[in-house]
Design an enzyme around this catalytic site. Sequence first.
Site, PDB file in Angstrom:
ATOM      1  N   SER A  56       0.824  -1.215   0.000  1.00 40.92           N
ATOM      2  CA  SER A  56       0.000   0.000   0.000  1.00 40.92           C
ATOM      3  C   SER A  56       0.856   1.263   0.000  1.00 40.92           C
ATOM      4  O   SER A  56       0.337   2.363  -0.161  1.00 40.92           O
ATOM      5  CB  SER A  56      -0.881  -0.001   1.243  1.00 40.92           C
ATOM      6  OG  SER A  56      -0.050  -0.050   2.396  1.00 40.92           O
ATOM      7  N   GLY A  61      -5.100  -1.366   6.221  1.00 43.74           N
ATOM      8  CA  GLY A  61      -5.502  -1.923   7.512  1.00 43.74           C
ATOM      9  C   GLY A  61      -6.840  -1.420   8.020  1.00 43.74           C
ATOM     10  O   GLY A  61      -7.449  -2.030   8.891  1.00 43.74           O
ATOM     11  N   CYS A  80       2.668  -7.418   1.624  1.00 47.33           N
ATOM     12  CA  CYS A  80       1.709  -6.756   2.503  1.00 47.33           C
ATOM     13  C   CYS A  80       0.888  -7.831   3.218  1.00 47.33           C
ATOM     14  O   CYS A  80       0.156  -8.585   2.567  1.00 47.33           O
ATOM     15  CB  CYS A  80       0.798  -5.870   1.659  1.00 47.33           C
ATOM     16  SG  CYS A  80      -0.521  -5.097   2.609  1.00 47.33           S
ATOM     17  N   ASN A  81       1.015  -7.894   4.519  1.00 46.33           N
ATOM     18  CA  ASN A  81       0.243  -8.880   5.301  1.00 46.33           C
ATOM     19  C   ASN A  81      -1.253  -8.621   5.199  1.00 46.33           C
ATOM     20  O   ASN A  81      -2.062  -9.541   5.099  1.00 46.33           O
ATOM     21  CB  ASN A  81       0.619  -8.783   6.784  1.00 46.33           C
ATOM     22  CG  ASN A  81       2.064  -9.150   7.051  1.00 46.33           C
ATOM     23  OD1 ASN A  81       2.356 -10.260   7.435  1.00 46.33           O
ATOM     24  ND2 ASN A  81       2.979  -8.214   6.857  1.00 46.33           N
ATOM     25  N   CYS A 128       3.592  -6.378   9.689  1.00 48.35           N
ATOM     26  CA  CYS A 128       3.245  -5.369   8.682  1.00 48.35           C
ATOM     27  C   CYS A 128       4.584  -4.942   8.098  1.00 48.35           C
ATOM     28  O   CYS A 128       5.533  -4.666   8.845  1.00 48.35           O
ATOM     29  CB  CYS A 128       2.541  -4.182   9.318  1.00 48.35           C
ATOM     30  SG  CYS A 128       2.407  -2.734   8.229  1.00 48.35           S
ATOM     31  N   THR A 129       4.653  -4.926   6.764  1.00 45.74           N
ATOM     32  CA  THR A 129       5.954  -4.696   6.125  1.00 45.74           C
ATOM     33  C   THR A 129       6.468  -3.264   6.324  1.00 45.74           C
ATOM     34  O   THR A 129       7.636  -2.980   6.044  1.00 45.74           O
ATOM     35  CB  THR A 129       5.879  -5.018   4.619  1.00 45.74           C
ATOM     36  OG1 THR A 129       4.758  -4.322   4.056  1.00 45.74           O
ATOM     37  CG2 THR A 129       5.720  -6.510   4.414  1.00 45.74           C
ATOM     38  N   HIS A 130       5.619  -2.376   6.779  1.00 50.23           N
ATOM     39  CA  HIS A 130       6.085  -1.023   7.110  1.00 50.23           C
ATOM     40  C   HIS A 130       6.976  -1.010   8.371  1.00 50.23           C
ATOM     41  O   HIS A 130       7.828  -0.140   8.525  1.00 50.23           O
ATOM     42  CB  HIS A 130       4.892  -0.094   7.383  1.00 50.23           C
ATOM     43  CG  HIS A 130       4.237   0.444   6.154  1.00 50.23           C
ATOM     44  ND1 HIS A 130       3.488  -0.349   5.315  1.00 50.23           N
ATOM     45  CD2 HIS A 130       4.197   1.699   5.632  1.00 50.23           C
ATOM     46  CE1 HIS A 130       3.020   0.402   4.325  1.00 50.23           C
ATOM     47  NE2 HIS A 130       3.427   1.653   4.501  1.00 50.23           N
TER      48      HIS A 130
HETATM   49  N1  DGL Z   1       2.330  -2.836   4.748  1.00 47.90           N
HETATM   50  C1  DGL Z   1       1.023  -3.358   4.983  1.00 47.90           C
HETATM   51  C2  DGL Z   1       1.124  -4.730   5.690  1.00 47.90           C
HETATM   52  O1  DGL Z   1       2.114  -5.433   5.589  1.00 47.90           O
HETATM   53  C3  DGL Z   1      -0.010  -2.527   5.689  1.00 47.90           C
HETATM   54  C4  DGL Z   1      -0.093  -1.047   5.612  1.00 47.90           C
HETATM   55  C5  DGL Z   1      -1.505  -0.501   5.480  1.00 47.90           C
HETATM   56  O2  DGL Z   1      -2.291  -0.518   6.444  1.00 47.90           O
HETATM   57  O3  DGL Z   1      -1.802  -0.062   4.356  1.00 47.90           O
HETATM   58  O4  DGL Z   1       0.205  -5.141   6.342  1.00 47.90           O
END
Ligand code: DGL
Length: 275
Positions: free
Chosen positions: A12, A44, A75-76, A190-192
């Site tokens: 995202s 999310g 992205c999880n 979460c990959t962030h």
């Molecule tokens: N990077 C996304 C993940 O791994 C989530 C970020 C979002 O909420 O857009 O879940």
Amino acid sequence: MSDGRPVLIYDSGIGGLSVLREIRLLLPYEPILYLADDAAFPLGAWEEEPLTQRLLELFSRLLDTHRPKATVIACNTAFTLAGDALRQAHPGHDFVGTVPAIKPAAERTASGLVSVLATPGTVRRAYTRKLIESFASRCHVRLVGSDMLAEHAERELRNEPVSDAALMTEIKACFLDQGGRRTDIVVLACTHYPFLANRFRRIAPWPVDWLDPAGAIARQLVRVLGDRADGSPAIRRDLALLTSGRREPGMERLLAGFGLELGSSSQCFDNQSRL
Ligand code: DGL
């Protein structure tokens, strides 16, 4: 043998870059197309039904337009919801997914107390509950949903610092101290979040293992590509596309640091329409 088609990496926003850097280490010559679905950020916060529909529609168009040789859903939140549906919709295509690293956490924990830090969406997923039932039934797994951390990571990476107090508010529920035992692993689901891991280490009430699955995802991509992986160097910059079509110098700079050139939103899809 290479046919020039890229590996598509989806997230995202900037989160998938934490996966891209591991992929670059293992597959340095692989052409990459990075797609940030920032028009939908944060994923999310979405309800499951409309998000599934969006992802199915988005990927039909992306796969049609760009013909990637494989796709990494970095992205999880997206993969735990729509991974199965995407594989069903595109049976001939390889999807490499991202799921909370609950199995390795359960194998590694000494205290038996594990926390999973994720978006509210990932915390709610049936997929996540199933991972816990299947692999961590002998552990105490605490699911910690964060409304703000993905946004904080976006800001931090664009040089807009976030305070320790703001980060602490989001992670403090991860730390459990009960009956002489303490949480010893926090899964970054979460990959962030890996982009904030050094900050987390500094403010954590005690040291824990912050588990980042990016290396495992990159290794899975290597397995999936097999001899389709690109083996020869090429002088090029890979492309990043944003579904919002926004262009900010901060974002362009950040992407350049990952070897990505920001393309125009008209390159997202053949018919140039926006989602
Ligand atoms: N990077 C996304 C993940 O791994 C989530 C970020 C979002 O909420 O857009 O879940």
